[in-house]
Design an enzyme around this catalytic site. Structure first.
Site, PDB file in Angstrom:
ATOM      1  N   ASP A 225      -6.510 -10.448  35.469  1.00 43.28           N
ATOM      2  CA  ASP A 225      -6.443  -8.917  35.410  1.00 43.28           C
ATOM      3  C   ASP A 225      -6.850  -9.083  33.965  1.00 43.28           C
ATOM      4  O   ASP A 225      -7.806  -9.015  32.602  1.00 43.28           O
ATOM      5  CB  ASP A 225      -5.138  -9.176  35.694  1.00 43.28           C
ATOM      6  CG  ASP A 225      -4.577  -7.841  35.161  1.00 43.28           C
ATOM      7  OD1 ASP A 225      -4.278  -7.102  36.273  1.00 43.28           O
ATOM      8  OD2 ASP A 225      -3.914  -7.203  34.337  1.00 43.28           O
ATOM      9  N   GLU A 252     -11.462  -7.626  38.760  1.00 44.95           N
ATOM     10  CA  GLU A 252     -12.179  -6.226  39.761  1.00 44.95           C
ATOM     11  C   GLU A 252     -12.763  -5.774  37.820  1.00 44.95           C
ATOM     12  O   GLU A 252     -11.605  -5.352  37.334  1.00 44.95           O
ATOM     13  CB  GLU A 252     -10.791  -5.034  39.859  1.00 44.95           C
ATOM     14  CG  GLU A 252      -9.792  -4.636  39.304  1.00 44.95           C
ATOM     15  CD  GLU A 252      -8.569  -4.415  40.587  1.00 44.95           C
ATOM     16  OE1 GLU A 252      -9.250  -4.045  41.828  1.00 44.95           O
ATOM     17  OE2 GLU A 252      -7.523  -4.358  40.729  1.00 44.95           O
TER      18      GLU A 252
END
Length: 474
Positions: A225, A252
């Site tokens: 994260d 991501e």
């Protein structure tokens, strides 16, 4: 990525977070379908272990295993302590039971991890001592229970202090990597932000111990994260070869496209170039959204990788929605209609390349804005049948046969044929089977309906009803 993230001081805020994927050395593991059991209690995942395997999933991504408080989903991303697992979703014992239950069914467990920052507890204290005196007292008062949840370290004292963080100050320029990686993620004007960890040798050592402890428990992958807010140096210092060996690690970095998009060139491209990590395929997601828009063309999906609008097959996590999209007001414009989302799933589960990520949430009533739209999507009849097609076609090469504004048709060698029609009216295309090898006189059966296609001549007319995906297999 932008998140409508509340801090422990309870304001609703909008911030930019990002993370990126690390691809380990597990061969072709990237092609397996991942269930993102977002915000599920660990015990609920355990109870569904057999059904998860039966549905065809090979991996399950669970919410961050660490010490965190507060019932809201965003509280899971505000670590109070990484030396133990104890949150409203479960503890270390629950996670170990989950891992064992899924392993028995042949399913691996991936963990969402948070290494960039610690929880914003400025609403109740001024210091940067973690986990803080209040929690340390709780540890002491419940030592028997707490020690059972310990991953590593001495829980009689803290793990981080003010010396372990970057100076206070909020990110002011989200286009500047230095500003994004060395300052705090903040919310409103009065918010002090998430304390941003400084990658000193000491901090890196603690984070490595955390990851090694999870790996020792049987975790097979990591979603990192907020990695957009960590320098490549920091990430590479943490994720050494002994940690990444045999692992599939991912996260991501949000972009609005691939080649030509400033966020892609500023953040995602350098990250991919400077590490051996993979990533959520946001370039492909942008192409999917454009293709399925009212004025868009399915030709955008003919070969997006060729034009830099999709990541390499072995580094891509493909998706039609992530947990940030429905839970954050700033991203909700990216939600597709249920009909188009289903067609898009037919695309990512029908195509070759990437690891399809299926988002299915367990949000509470006061957090859910969509009437539990994604709560049971993981086990819906159409999803299970799409995953069966994906699993059966694994390793079979893809060839796109045709595309126009409404239709996209591709095959998986001679074993499968996928045809997607996004428009309202029926569409058809005539396949020249002398140029395109397919089996004759053997019915191709649609996994999603009772429809069959049997080729009996050189020119085979393939018709697809409006708003329909055919996933035809021998």
């Amino acid at each position: 990525m932008k998140r409508n993230l509340k801090f422990l001081s309870n304001p609703i805020i909008k911030i930019l977070l990002g993370a990126t994927f690390l691809l380990g050395t597990q061969g072709n593991v990237y092609a397996d379908t991942i269930l993102h059991a977002f915000n599920w209690k660990y015990s609920d995942i355990t109870s569904q272990a057999q059904n998860i395997a039966k549905a065809g999933y090979k991996k399950v991504l669970v919410s961050p295993p660490l010490k965190s408080s507060g019932k809201e989903w965003w509280a899971r991303y505000q670590p109070q302590d990484i030396r133990l697992i104890d949150s409203p979703l479960g503890n270390k014992e629950d996670l170990q039971t989950l891992i064992s239950a899924l392993k028995k069914e042949g399913v691996d467990v991936y963990a969402d991890i948070v290494l960039n920052h610690m929880a914003n507890e400025s609403w109740k204290r001024n210091d940067l001592n973690y986990p803080g005196r209040e929690l340390l007292n709780q540890y002491s008062e419940n030592s028997e229970y707490i020690n059972k949840q310990k991953l590593f370290g001495d829980l009689s004292k803290g793990i981080f202090s003010s010396f372990d963080f970057h100076p206070a100050g909020c990110i002011s320029d989200y286009g500047d990597p230095g500003n994004v990686q060395y300052w705090r993620l903040c919310g409103n004007d009065k918010d002090t932000g998430l304390p941003d960890l400084d990658p000193s040798d000491y901090v890196i050592k603690q984070q490595r111990q955390y990851l090694q402890s999870l790996k020792s428990m049987g975790i097979k992958g990591f979603r990192i994260d907020a990695v957009k807010h960590m320098s490549d140096y920091q990430v590479n210092q943490i994720f050494t070869s002994d940690i990444t060996s045999g692992m599939h690690v991912f996260g991501e970095v949000i972009t609005t496209g691939g080649k030509g998009d400033s966020q892609y060139h500023t953040f995602l491209e350098p990250y991919l170039n400077n590490t051996n990590h993979g990533a959520y395929d946001f370039p492909l997601f942008a192409s999917i959204r454009s293709a399925f828009s009212y004025d868009g063309s399915m030709s955008l999906l003919h070969d997006p990788q060729e034009y830099g609008q999709a990541l390499p097959d072995d580094r891509a996590i493909t998706f039609t929605i992530t947990h940030d999209i429905p839970t954050n007001d700033g991203f909700r414009y990216q939600i597709m209609t249920p009909a188009n989302e289903k067609l898009a799933y037919g695309y990512i589960l029908g195509k070759d390349g990437g690891s399809p990520l299926i988002y299915s949430d367990a949000l509470s009533d006061d957090e859910d804005k969509d009437n539990r739209r994604w709560e049971d999507v993981w086990n819906r009849d159409y999803m299970v049948k799409m995953i069966s097609f994906h699993n059966d076609m694994k390793g079979k090469q893809m060839e796109t046969l045709y595309s126009d504004k409404c239709m996209l048709i591709f095959k998986r060698e001679k074993s499968g044929l996928v045809a997607i029609n996004k428009c309202a009216e029926d569409r058809s295309y005539t396949i020249d089977t002398y140029k395109t090898e397919l089996n004759w006189y053997v019915p191709y059966k649609d996994r999603l309906s009772s429809h069959r296609e049997t080729i009996k001549s050189r020119y085979h007319k393939l018709s697809v009803p409006g708003q329909t995906v055919r996933m035809l297999a021998l």
